[in-house]
Design an enzyme around this catalytic site. Structure first.
Site, PDB file in Angstrom:
ATOM      1  N   GLU A   1      43.192 -13.977   8.796  1.00 54.43           N
ATOM      2  CA  GLU A   1      42.740 -13.492  10.095  1.00 54.43           C
ATOM      3  C   GLU A   1      41.639 -14.370  10.670  1.00 54.43           C
ATOM      4  OE1 GLU A   1      44.299 -11.493  11.755  1.00 54.43           O
ATOM      5  OE2 GLU A   1      45.567 -10.542  10.264  1.00 54.43           O
TER       6      GLU A   1
ATOM      7  N   TYR B   1      37.868  -7.336  15.900  1.00 57.25           N
ATOM      8  CA  TYR B   1      39.283  -7.605  15.669  1.00 57.25           C
ATOM      9  C   TYR B   1      39.588  -7.787  14.178  1.00 57.25           C
ATOM     10  CZ  TYR B   1      43.474  -9.983  14.607  1.00 57.25           C
ATOM     11  OH  TYR B   1      44.643 -10.292  13.987  1.00 57.25           O
TER      12      TYR B   1
ATOM     13  N   ASP C   1      43.638  -7.047  20.061  1.00 59.47           N
ATOM     14  CA  ASP C   1      43.515  -8.491  20.249  1.00 59.47           C
ATOM     15  C   ASP C   1      44.161  -8.856  21.575  1.00 59.47           C
ATOM     16  OD1 ASP C   1      46.266  -8.351  19.681  1.00 59.47           O
ATOM     17  OD2 ASP C   1      46.226 -10.438  19.091  1.00 59.47           O
TER      18      ASP C   1
ATOM     19  N   CYS D   1      56.581 -11.379  24.586  1.00 56.00           N
ATOM     20  CA  CYS D   1      55.810 -10.974  25.767  1.00 56.00           C
ATOM     21  C   CYS D   1      54.661 -11.944  26.006  1.00 56.00           C
ATOM     22  CB  CYS D   1      55.285  -9.551  25.589  1.00 56.00           C
ATOM     23  SG  CYS D   1      54.703  -8.779  27.116  1.00 56.00           S
TER      24      CYS D   1
ATOM     25  N   CYS E   1      61.666 -11.475  28.842  1.00 60.72           N
ATOM     26  CA  CYS E   1      62.061 -10.074  28.985  1.00 60.72           C
ATOM     27  C   CYS E   1      63.516  -9.821  28.567  1.00 60.72           C
ATOM     28  CB  CYS E   1      61.840  -9.613  30.415  1.00 60.72           C
ATOM     29  SG  CYS E   1      60.115  -9.732  30.961  1.00 60.72           S
TER      30      CYS E   1
ATOM     31  N   CYS F   1      63.518  -8.907  25.045  1.00 62.55           N
ATOM     32  CA  CYS F   1      62.544  -7.887  24.641  1.00 62.55           C
ATOM     33  C   CYS F   1      63.216  -6.568  24.275  1.00 62.55           C
ATOM     34  CB  CYS F   1      61.538  -7.653  25.763  1.00 62.55           C
ATOM     35  SG  CYS F   1      60.285  -6.425  25.344  1.00 62.55           S
TER      36      CYS F   1
ATOM     37  N   CYS G   1      59.554  -0.735  29.914  1.00 63.69           N
ATOM     38  CA  CYS G   1      58.363  -1.474  30.360  1.00 63.69           C
ATOM     39  C   CYS G   1      58.064  -1.259  31.841  1.00 63.69           C
ATOM     40  CB  CYS G   1      58.546  -2.964  30.074  1.00 63.69           C
ATOM     41  SG  CYS G   1      57.122  -3.973  30.550  1.00 63.69           S
TER      42      CYS G   1
END
Length: 315
Positions: free
Chosen positions: A38, A121, A139, A194, A201, A204, A210
DNA sequence: TTCCAGTCAA
DNA sequence: TTGACGGGAA
């Protein structure tokens, strides 16, 4: 938000089929390994992180191992990942974990976020990904996806608002295990589908749910963060040049790529040599800026200035 | 040119 | 709240 459970179901299926096979995923890394991944991923694309993480974890598998390394070696192994102060903070974090927590990473958000280099985060990500707790991770990817899907608009720049945090908590699945998958899936969706400027899209899994797509992608690509500082000619570039010159000194096998374990061992054994003042000056034409950057690197603890004006990585 | 699994100091 | 902080990829 009523659609959240249905979206979670679709996202989970998408995650199962499309999750990238990163080495710290799927329970293959220790909590410490997850934390390292991370930190390396802060403001850095995952694809660039993978080789660094593998070499790093092989050399320093736990906090106490990293705590015992020389700073010069830590900076050298950080290579060209960027934001080298992260490497310093990570070692300080390792020392804190090693000394205060007997080499075992804390299991609460409060203790994690108190560690050097660990902000909201990263602390949340470790709670969720390493410990499986139900914690909303916030995030840039998750902010963008949630704002688009549930509010039908782009998220604004700057720090996450209270409303964004509330939304993230509202749509987070109640079941801890499902919440972990949700965090990872939403983040992954933001990274590979995204996207900020060119969302895919048509690929997606939740396009049918959405609000942003339904509204015709209003304001897509609209500038929503402050203009970024140019890199060419900035202090950031000069600092990078100086640090890279010193990294090359630590061993005859130095390179900008993650080194092998054997080479790293030699780097560990070799005392870092220093770069003579004369060669330092050849690094950058503007000596006023150069000296300013050298001073700031010194203040950051990333380099040492010897009495004769030569530079080296800290021991 | 912009963006990227952010953090920290002022 | 804002600016500084790397470097690489699309």
């Amino acid at each position: 938000m009523a659609a959240a459970p249905r979206i979670a179901k679709r996202l989970a299926a998408w995650w199962e089929a499309n999750a990238r096979d990163l080495p710290w995923r799927f329970g293959r890394a220790t909590p410490w390994g997850v934390l390292v991944s991370e930190v390396m991923s802060q403001q850095t694309q995952m694809s660039r992180v993978v080789p660094y993480w593998q070499a790093w974890m092989e050399l320093w598998p736990d906090a106490s191992a990293l705590a015992g390394a020389s700073t010069a070696e830590v900076i050298t192994m950080w290579g060209r990942l960027g934001y080298p102060r992260r490497a310093l903070r990570l070692q300080e974090c390792a020392q804190a974990v090693s000394e205060r927590y007997a080499d075992e990473l804390p299991r609460t958000y409060e203790r994690l976020v108190a560690l050097p280099g660990i902000g909201d985060y990263t602390a949340s990500a470790v709670m969720s990904f390493a410990y499986g707790k139900r914690v909303a991770v916030i995030d840039t990817n998750i902010r963008r996806v949630l704002s688009r899907v549930f509010l039908g608009k782009e998220s604004m720049g700057g720090a996450a608002s209270a409303a964004e945090r509330a939304l993230a908590n509202t749509v987070l699945p109640q079941d801890p295990s499902a919440s972990v998958m949700w965090n990872q899936a939403v983040m992954e969706l933001g990274a590979v589908v995204c996207a900020a400027k060119k969302p895919l899209c048509e690929r997606c899994p939740i396009a049918g749910e959405c609000l942003f797509l339904e509204s015709g992608l209003p304001g897509l690509g609209e500038k929503r963060t402050r203009p970024r500082q140019r890199f060419q000619g900035t202090d950031r570039q000069v600092r990078g040049i100086v640090l890279n010159a010193l990294r090359g000194l630590s061993s005859e096998h130095a390179s900008s790529q993650p080194r092998t374990t054997a080479a790293a061992s030699r780097a560990h054994a070799a005392a870092p040599r220093s770069l003579p003042r004369e060669q330092v000056e050849s690094l950058w034409k503007d000596h006023v800026q150069l000296d300013s950057c050298i001073a700031s690197l010194d203040e950051d603890g990333l380099i040492e200035i010897l009495p004769d004006g030569s530079l080296r990585l800290p021991r």
